[in-house]
Design a protein around this motif. Sequence first.
Motif, PDB file in Angstrom:
ATOM      1  N   ALA A   4      51.235 107.575 -11.485  1.00  0.00           N
ATOM      2  CA  ALA A   4      52.011 108.705 -11.627  1.00  0.00           C
ATOM      3  C   ALA A   4      53.170 108.309 -12.324  1.00  0.00           C
ATOM      4  O   ALA A   4      53.917 107.193 -12.241  1.00  0.00           O
ATOM      5  CB  ALA A   4      52.210 109.062 -10.151  1.00  0.00           C
ATOM      6  N   GLY A   5      53.625 109.179 -13.176  1.00  0.00           N
ATOM      7  CA  GLY A   5      54.980 109.059 -14.073  1.00  0.00           C
ATOM      8  C   GLY A   5      54.425 108.338 -15.337  1.00  0.00           C
ATOM      9  O   GLY A   5      55.148 108.261 -16.312  1.00  0.00           O
ATOM     10  N   THR A   6      53.188 108.019 -15.707  1.00  0.00           N
ATOM     11  CA  THR A   6      52.729 107.523 -16.984  1.00  0.00           C
ATOM     12  C   THR A   6      52.892 108.697 -18.232  1.00  0.00           C
ATOM     13  O   THR A   6      52.768 109.769 -17.994  1.00  0.00           O
ATOM     14  CB  THR A   6      51.266 106.989 -16.914  1.00  0.00           C
ATOM     15  OG1 THR A   6      50.916 106.239 -15.916  1.00  0.00           O
ATOM     16  CG2 THR A   6      50.800 106.677 -18.393  1.00  0.00           C
ATOM     17  N   ARG A 233      48.550 117.763   7.168  1.00  0.00           N
ATOM     18  CA  ARG A 233      49.726 117.507   8.204  1.00  0.00           C
ATOM     19  C   ARG A 233      50.593 116.235   7.803  1.00  0.00           C
ATOM     20  O   ARG A 233      51.716 116.305   8.205  1.00  0.00           O
ATOM     21  CB  ARG A 233      49.197 117.195   9.580  1.00  0.00           C
ATOM     22  CG  ARG A 233      48.736 118.603  10.164  1.00  0.00           C
ATOM     23  CD  ARG A 233      48.422 118.244  11.820  1.00  0.00           C
ATOM     24  NE  ARG A 233      47.215 117.507  11.992  1.00  0.00           N
ATOM     25  CZ  ARG A 233      46.108 118.050  12.284  1.00  0.00           C
ATOM     26  NH1 ARG A 233      46.179 119.237  12.059  1.00  0.00           N
ATOM     27  NH2 ARG A 233      45.081 117.168  12.532  1.00  0.00           N
ATOM     28  N   SER A 234      50.307 115.540   7.017  1.00  0.00           N
ATOM     29  CA  SER A 234      50.895 114.492   6.503  1.00  0.00           C
ATOM     30  C   SER A 234      52.063 114.794   5.167  1.00  0.00           C
ATOM     31  O   SER A 234      52.839 113.827   4.878  1.00  0.00           O
ATOM     32  CB  SER A 234      50.024 113.134   5.679  1.00  0.00           C
ATOM     33  OG  SER A 234      49.207 113.595   4.720  1.00  0.00           O
ATOM     34  N   THR A 362      52.230 108.632  -2.232  1.00  0.00           N
ATOM     35  CA  THR A 362      51.241 108.042  -1.463  1.00  0.00           C
ATOM     36  C   THR A 362      50.489 107.418  -2.298  1.00  0.00           C
ATOM     37  O   THR A 362      49.324 106.547  -2.034  1.00  0.00           O
ATOM     38  CB  THR A 362      50.454 109.118  -0.687  1.00  0.00           C
ATOM     39  OG1 THR A 362      49.729 110.147  -1.643  1.00  0.00           O
ATOM     40  CG2 THR A 362      51.279 110.083   0.020  1.00  0.00           C
ATOM     41  N   GLY A 363      50.294 107.429  -3.702  1.00  0.00           N
ATOM     42  CA  GLY A 363      49.333 107.012  -4.479  1.00  0.00           C
ATOM     43  C   GLY A 363      47.964 107.568  -4.365  1.00  0.00           C
ATOM     44  O   GLY A 363      46.965 106.927  -4.713  1.00  0.00           O
ATOM     45  N   VAL A 445      58.888 106.776  -5.076  1.00  0.00           N
ATOM     46  CA  VAL A 445      58.642 105.712  -6.140  1.00  0.00           C
ATOM     47  C   VAL A 445      57.297 105.776  -6.426  1.00  0.00           C
ATOM     48  O   VAL A 445      56.338 105.938  -5.491  1.00  0.00           O
ATOM     49  CB  VAL A 445      59.037 104.238  -5.495  1.00  0.00           C
ATOM     50  CG1 VAL A 445      58.652 103.178  -6.593  1.00  0.00           C
ATOM     51  CG2 VAL A 445      60.402 104.207  -5.144  1.00  0.00           C
ATOM     52  N   ASN A 446      56.890 105.895  -7.627  1.00  0.00           N
ATOM     53  CA  ASN A 446      55.668 105.962  -8.070  1.00  0.00           C
ATOM     54  C   ASN A 446      54.673 104.920  -7.848  1.00  0.00           C
ATOM     55  O   ASN A 446      54.901 103.760  -7.728  1.00  0.00           O
ATOM     56  CB  ASN A 446      55.436 106.076  -9.748  1.00  0.00           C
ATOM     57  CG  ASN A 446      56.321 107.411 -10.274  1.00  0.00           C
ATOM     58  OD1 ASN A 446      56.250 108.352  -9.549  1.00  0.00           O
ATOM     59  ND2 ASN A 446      56.381 107.496 -11.502  1.00  0.00           N
TER      60      ASN A 446
END
Length: 457
Positions: A4-6, A233-234, A362-363, A445-446
């Motif tokens: 993420a963020g690439t 829910r998370s 979460t990745g 943070v990614n």
Amino acid sequence: MPAAGTDHRAAPPLPRTVRIGYGLGSLCTGTFATVPGLILLYYLTDVLAVPAAVAGAAVFLPKAWDVLINPLVGALSDRSRLRGGPRRPFLLIGACTLPPLFALIFAAPPVRGAPAAGYVAALFLLAATAYAVFQVPYVTMPAEMTEDPGERGRVLGWRVGFLGVAILLSGALAPAIAHADGDTPGSYRLMGVAVAVLLAVGMFGAWSATRRAPAVARGEAEPSLRAQLAAARSSRPFLHLAGMWTLQALAIGVMLAGVQYFATYTLGSAGAVTPLFACLIGPLVLFMPLWNRLARRKGVTYAQWCASLLYTAGAVLLAFTGSGGPAVGYAAVVLVGIAYAGLQLLPLTMLADTLAADAAATGRRRAATFTGLWTAAETLAFALGAGVFATVLAVTGFRSSDAAHQVEQPDAALTGITAGMSVLPALLAAASLVLLSRYRVTPAVNRPLQEEPARAD
């Protein structure tokens, strides 16, 4: 898999035909979300003489089925090994089944009352299932065509643009045809065929044009509604955002269900629904770019607040149509229409931001799970809107009739129609502001993205 963020600027753009062709699918989603909510309840109570409470159940229960069928369609699509990719074969199945089923809904045999309600409910259930087969894979496709956020935004731009065209065209066309011959069953049959053609154009167009679409990513939805809810829910931002939009969609659904009654019994002409709906949907194309510009300048959450407050104010003003005259009603609907343009665009933008933040935090690639829940909640809210308005009619003593024998309505029913069209949507929109005030997307943070594993219950 890219993190993420690439930087995705080097990714090749999608063919223009793919972007436009994908957007064509919104001719289906916009039409099927609009026409039944706008006209089906009235068709049952004022053409087929179905009691209001029974008519409300006939409209609500088939659409509520979508909440159960959507996760199943998502899981089947995720695991599909059909030729043509995991999504497009489902688009084709939906395109072959939904248009004829929709036409049959309005081709009821010469029966009235409960038997007519049973016929319409059965056909509407089959049509809702066919729609789910098309819609669930359709909304998942942009995230799998490209990982470039800018390119994905351009794809969604075409989708939103065609959505506005579909709502405007179908919302004006369907009532005009239905009322052209005095609300006869024959005029409704013709309307059903005309709308079915519009559905087919959008569905087959999207299926055909996306054959050149790349598949650069693959997300997997949870295989059941229970597992999807556990995942949702998370994410508190998603819960607040989805709750806000569900209440607003319910308010819109109630108002759509009431438009035809408001035109017939408050404004005094069934044909008034066409200009009334034009006032509601006409601003969609004109003001959507302005809402987009406001979101870029002030932030999408700020723009959503503005649209939500304007919708609430317009709905409140609508309650004064009886004392102020038709001009007040039309002016109020224009305000609601301006707000509706924002409410069609801004929540989707907020959803994209929420999914990106969740992936970074979460990745895990959970877009399929969250969009599945989003579409299920939206579908349920629009369906419940018709059921809620039918309940208002039943409680206030509305008298059903057929096309040949119109009856006079009691004063309580006339008051209920105006209140159901105005006060009730305003209260729902005001309640949604509580959830909007709690919505926060916290930068994270990614982390490297990974596919979300499908879990069985």
